[in-house]
Enzyme design. Structure first.
Site, PDB file in Angstrom:
ATOM      1  N   GLU A  98     -42.811  19.171  24.212  1.00 11.78           N
ATOM      2  CA  GLU A  98     -42.095  19.182  25.751  1.00 11.78           C
ATOM      3  C   GLU A  98     -41.394  18.197  26.003  1.00 11.78           C
ATOM      4  OE1 GLU A  98     -41.509  22.160  27.546  1.00 11.78           O
ATOM      5  OE2 GLU A  98     -41.809  22.982  25.558  1.00 11.78           O
ATOM      6  N   THR A 105     -47.028  16.061  22.633  1.00 10.84           N
ATOM      7  CA  THR A 105     -45.897  17.339  23.277  1.00 10.84           C
ATOM      8  C   THR A 105     -44.561  17.468  22.820  1.00 10.84           C
ATOM      9  OG1 THR A 105     -45.467  19.531  24.318  1.00 10.84           O
ATOM     10  CG2 THR A 105     -46.339  18.139  25.532  1.00 10.84           C
TER      11      THR A 105
HETATM   12  P1  NAP Z   1     -55.764  25.943  24.175  1.00 12.43           P
HETATM   13  O1  NAP Z   1     -55.459  27.153  23.488  1.00 12.43           O
HETATM   14  O2  NAP Z   1     -54.479  26.280  25.982  1.00 12.43           O
HETATM   15  O3  NAP Z   1     -56.747  25.408  24.842  1.00 12.43           O
HETATM   16  C1  NAP Z   1     -56.765  24.056  25.891  1.00 12.43           C
HETATM   17  C2  NAP Z   1     -58.154  23.254  26.202  1.00 12.43           C
HETATM   18  O4  NAP Z   1     -58.615  22.743  26.471  1.00 12.43           O
HETATM   19  C3  NAP Z   1     -59.535  24.609  26.081  1.00 12.43           C
HETATM   20  O5  NAP Z   1     -60.520  24.491  25.472  1.00 12.43           O
HETATM   21  C4  NAP Z   1     -59.203  24.959  27.383  1.00 12.43           C
HETATM   22  O6  NAP Z   1     -60.413  25.591  27.737  1.00 12.43           O
HETATM   23  C5  NAP Z   1     -59.154  23.058  28.022  1.00 12.43           C
HETATM   24  N1  NAP Z   1     -59.374  22.462  29.373  1.00 12.43           N
HETATM   25  C6  NAP Z   1     -58.391  22.573  30.033  1.00 12.43           C
HETATM   26  N2  NAP Z   1     -58.301  22.179  31.370  1.00 12.43           N
HETATM   27  C7  NAP Z   1     -59.488  20.970  30.907  1.00 12.43           C
HETATM   28  C8  NAP Z   1     -60.297  20.521  31.971  1.00 12.43           C
HETATM   29  N3  NAP Z   1     -59.450  19.979  32.985  1.00 12.43           N
HETATM   30  N4  NAP Z   1     -60.573  19.806  31.721  1.00 12.43           N
HETATM   31  C9  NAP Z   1     -61.797  19.801  29.979  1.00 12.43           C
HETATM   32  N5  NAP Z   1     -60.996  20.587  29.186  1.00 12.43           N
HETATM   33  C10 NAP Z   1     -60.578  21.316  29.864  1.00 12.43           C
HETATM   34  O7  NAP Z   1     -54.362  25.154  24.296  1.00 12.43           O
HETATM   35  P2  NAP Z   1     -54.166  24.440  22.276  1.00 12.43           P
HETATM   36  O8  NAP Z   1     -52.534  24.899  21.766  1.00 12.43           O
HETATM   37  O9  NAP Z   1     -55.301  24.459  21.342  1.00 12.43           O
HETATM   38  O10 NAP Z   1     -53.319  22.593  22.350  1.00 12.43           O
HETATM   39  C11 NAP Z   1     -54.399  21.606  22.659  1.00 12.43           C
HETATM   40  C12 NAP Z   1     -53.860  20.961  23.087  1.00 12.43           C
HETATM   41  O11 NAP Z   1     -52.158  20.298  22.618  1.00 12.43           O
HETATM   42  C13 NAP Z   1     -53.250  20.698  24.301  1.00 12.43           C
HETATM   43  O12 NAP Z   1     -53.526  19.573  24.748  1.00 12.43           O
HETATM   44  C14 NAP Z   1     -51.257  21.120  24.330  1.00 12.43           C
HETATM   45  O13 NAP Z   1     -51.382  20.969  25.546  1.00 12.43           O
HETATM   46  C15 NAP Z   1     -50.993  19.925  23.339  1.00 12.43           C
HETATM   47  N6  NAP Z   1     -50.035  21.095  23.052  1.00 12.43           N
HETATM   48  C16 NAP Z   1     -50.467  22.515  22.262  1.00 12.43           C
HETATM   49  C17 NAP Z   1     -49.211  22.387  21.843  1.00 12.43           C
HETATM   50  C18 NAP Z   1     -48.928  24.308  20.560  1.00 12.43           C
HETATM   51  O14 NAP Z   1     -48.146  24.997  20.781  1.00 12.43           O
HETATM   52  N7  NAP Z   1     -50.469  24.713  20.566  1.00 12.43           N
HETATM   53  C19 NAP Z   1     -47.961  21.839  20.847  1.00 12.43           C
HETATM   54  C20 NAP Z   1     -47.955  20.595  21.642  1.00 12.43           C
HETATM   55  C21 NAP Z   1     -48.800  20.188  22.385  1.00 12.43           C
HETATM   56  P3  NAP Z   1     -61.165  26.307  27.960  1.00 12.43           P
HETATM   57  O15 NAP Z   1     -61.267  27.428  27.099  1.00 12.43           O
HETATM   58  O16 NAP Z   1     -62.343  26.565  29.306  1.00 12.43           O
HETATM   59  O17 NAP Z   1     -59.922  27.056  29.515  1.00 12.43           O
HETATM   60  O1  F7E Z   2     -42.970  30.162  25.214  1.00 14.88           O
HETATM   61  C1  F7E Z   2     -39.998  31.527  25.571  1.00 14.88           C
HETATM   62  C2  F7E Z   2     -40.279  30.164  27.047  1.00 14.88           C
HETATM   63  O2  F7E Z   2     -45.279  29.323  26.099  1.00 14.88           O
HETATM   64  C3  F7E Z   2     -41.422  29.538  24.236  1.00 14.88           C
HETATM   65  C4  F7E Z   2     -46.628  25.158  24.826  1.00 14.88           C
HETATM   66  O3  F7E Z   2     -48.254  25.316  23.871  1.00 14.88           O
HETATM   67  O4  F7E Z   2     -45.419  25.084  23.590  1.00 14.88           O
HETATM   68  C5  F7E Z   2     -46.010  25.878  24.059  1.00 14.88           C
HETATM   69  O5  F7E Z   2     -44.856  25.719  25.486  1.00 14.88           O
HETATM   70  C6  F7E Z   2     -40.875  29.883  24.638  1.00 14.88           C
HETATM   71  C7  F7E Z   2     -39.970  29.486  26.000  1.00 14.88           C
HETATM   72  O6  F7E Z   2     -44.669  28.453  24.431  1.00 14.88           O
HETATM   73  C8  F7E Z   2     -41.521  34.635  26.925  1.00 14.88           C
HETATM   74  O7  F7E Z   2     -39.336  31.319  27.885  1.00 14.88           O
HETATM   75  C9  F7E Z   2     -39.454  34.231  26.257  1.00 14.88           C
HETATM   76  O8  F7E Z   2     -38.458  28.654  25.763  1.00 14.88           O
HETATM   77  O9  F7E Z   2     -44.727  30.170  23.599  1.00 14.88           O
HETATM   78  P1  F7E Z   2     -44.617  29.332  24.466  1.00 14.88           P
HETATM   79  P2  F7E Z   2     -44.328  26.986  25.569  1.00 14.88           P
HETATM   80  O10 F7E Z   2     -43.816  26.720  26.389  1.00 14.88           O
HETATM   81  O11 F7E Z   2     -42.673  26.545  24.393  1.00 14.88           O
HETATM   82  C10 F7E Z   2     -45.449  23.679  23.813  1.00 14.88           C
HETATM   83  C11 F7E Z   2     -44.784  22.219  22.758  1.00 14.88           C
HETATM   84  C12 F7E Z   2     -46.654  22.708  24.271  1.00 14.88           C
HETATM   85  O12 F7E Z   2     -46.738  21.584  24.294  1.00 14.88           O
HETATM   86  C13 F7E Z   2     -47.224  23.869  24.689  1.00 14.88           C
HETATM   87  O13 F7E Z   2     -49.120  23.274  25.597  1.00 14.88           O
HETATM   88  O14 F7E Z   2     -40.509  31.199  24.728  1.00 14.88           O
HETATM   89  N1  F7E Z   2     -40.577  33.235  26.382  1.00 14.88           N
HETATM   90  N2  F7E Z   2     -40.464  35.555  26.995  1.00 14.88           N
HETATM   91  C14 F7E Z   2     -41.213  33.283  26.310  1.00 14.88           C
HETATM   92  N3  F7E Z   2     -42.620  32.842  26.907  1.00 14.88           N
HETATM   93  C15 F7E Z   2     -43.931  33.256  27.273  1.00 14.88           C
HETATM   94  N4  F7E Z   2     -44.674  32.888  27.407  1.00 14.88           N
HETATM   95  N5  F7E Z   2     -43.812  34.392  27.703  1.00 14.88           N
HETATM   96  C16 F7E Z   2     -43.228  35.157  27.632  1.00 14.88           C
HETATM   97  O15 F7E Z   2     -42.335  36.522  27.857  1.00 14.88           O
END
Ligand code: NAP
Ligand code: F7E
Length: 373
Positions: free
Chosen positions: A134, A132
């Protein structure tokens, strides 16, 4: 035959990847967590298709905190490609459950890699790790590339940092075809409702339909590089088709504030906003002067990632990957989808109200308030 195993298959990315792999002719196995309710909503269209479910798509209970089931799964399935997408993926929640986040997102990845080695699958199975942006946290250069030093800012980021390096270590130590996709934020109508983009588009649709007054957000100045999730899951697949494993940034190289996202989403639902004030007093008003966006410090994080923007040049060069969906397209796709959902919700409520009235029970309906981090 290509056999994929996806952890996190019930999540946003897992569901898109599953569809894409099935379309490419793969047999897909997914690991799902046992829950007291069905948690396969994002897969329902596949699970209800008798030509797909239990024919080419199989679901198995499992958890990244339990290595015994990982070993069993690997032995039974013998996957050729493994996509490790499971994670506690919410950054703010990771401050509330830091140890669990480390267990799943960090040590969970090690469990998986070690299970592959112990099952003797290191020559057969290729491994993708959901890394990520992050990892960059307090960014050391702009834009970020594969060479930018990491500086995570949350328990989530730190756990994913461990996962990133253990993937590199197993690749170098045991010759695993193991790769990191360093994905920047990617969104879609399937995004979880507590991530900021979906929270905004859900609210825009509901406010437009009179189902909600206002939405409360945290840091409106945060800037992110937001892309479209299905394009990013396609890139995961491309990484595993490479002869050599590697680590790739996946991003659009364009950055916008949370405030920009709000403005764009509310404009899509034909309710443009004007922002005024500063800090916790900032508000977004509609054309009639009603406050539709407010700041609530409850949504601030103990330490914030202020900006992220990625340069995907390596992915373009080596994988031929280039994002096509622009920021405006993305907000449009999400806001239109959620506006449609809000219309359906309104119609369902009206129907429910009519039924209750006809039963002379009006007023006995319940309302639920979502618990939201
Ligand atoms: P998501 O919608 O939150 O999906 C997370 C998945 O992980 C769900 O299927 C969840 O199951 C499962 N899970 C959580 N805890 C688990 C555990 N202990 N054992 C087995 N399964 C578990 O996330 P996403 O947005 O699809 O992201 C997919 C991956 O990419 C994650 O690893 C995330 O950290 C990473 N990532 C996401 C982003 C983004 O912007 N979306 C960016 C960079 C990296 P349940 O349905 O049961 O909760
Ligand atoms: O926040 C700000 C918050 O929770 C984005 C995950 O998929 O992407 C995701 O993490 C920004 C942050 O995503 C609210 O403070 C303002 O600066 O949508 P987010 P994230 O933290 O960037 C990365 C790449 C991952 O890997 C993660 O799994 O938006 N923000 N107001 C808020 N965020 C939330 N959630 N809620 C608010 O009300």
């Amino acid at each position: 035959m290509k056999i994929a195993l996806i952890t996190g298959i019930t999540g946003q990315d897992g569901s898109y990847l599953c569809e894409q792999l099935l379309a490419k002719g793969y047999v897909v196995h997914g690991m799902i967590r046992r829950a007291s309710n069905f948690n396969t909503q994002r897969l329902d269209h596949l699970v209800s298709d008798p030509e797909v479910y239990n024919q080419r798509l199989f679901l198995h209970h499992g958890d990244l905190t339990d290595s015994s089931n990982l070993n069993r799964l690997l032995e039974r399935i013998g996957p050729t490609e493994i996509y490790n997408l499971a994670a506690q993926s919410h950054v703010k929640v990771s401050f509330e459950v830091p140890e669990y986040t480390a267990e799943v997102d960090g040590v969970g990845t090690l469990r998986f890699l070690d299970a592959i080695k112990e099952a003797g699958l290191q020559k057969r199975a290729r491994f993708y790790q959901a890394s990520t942006s992050e990892l960059f946290g307090l960014v050391q250069e702009v834009p970020q590339t594969e060479k930018t030093p990491f500086y995570p800012r949350s328990p989530y980021g730190v756990a994913k940092l461990y996962a990133y390096w253990i993937v590199v270590n197993y690749r170098e130590s045991y010759g695993l075809h193991a790769s990191n996709g360093i994905l920047f934020n990617h969104e879609s109508p399937r995004r979880g409702e507590t991530f900021v983009t979906r929270k905004i588009t859900r609210a825009a649709g509901r406010i437009r339909e009179g189902l909600q007054e206002c939405v409360e957000l945290g840091n409106l100045d945060a800037q992110r590089d937001w892309g479209y999730a299905p394009e990013y899951t396609e890139m995961m697949w491309r990484i595993l088709q490479q002869e050599q494993p590697g680590d790739y940034v996946c991003a659009t190289n364009e950055m916008h504030t949370v405030r920009d996202f709000c403005q764009n989403a509310f404009t899509t639902v034909e309710m443009p906003l004007t922002f005024e004030g500063e800090g916790v007093d900032e508000v977004g008003r509609d054309a009639s002067g009603n406050i539709r966006v407010k700041v609530n410090p409850q949504y601030f994080r103990p330490s914030e990632v202020e900006l992220l923007i990625g340069n995907p040049e390596k992915a373009r060069r080596e994988l031929g990957w280039e994002p096509k969906v622009t920021f405006n397209d993305l907000v449009g796709i999400m806001a239109q989808a959620d506006w449609q959902l809000a219309r359906q919700e309104k119609a369902a409520r009206a129907l429910q109200q009519a039924v209750l009235q006809s039963l002379n029970l009006a007023g006995m309906g319940t309302t639920t308030k979502m618990f939201e981090p």
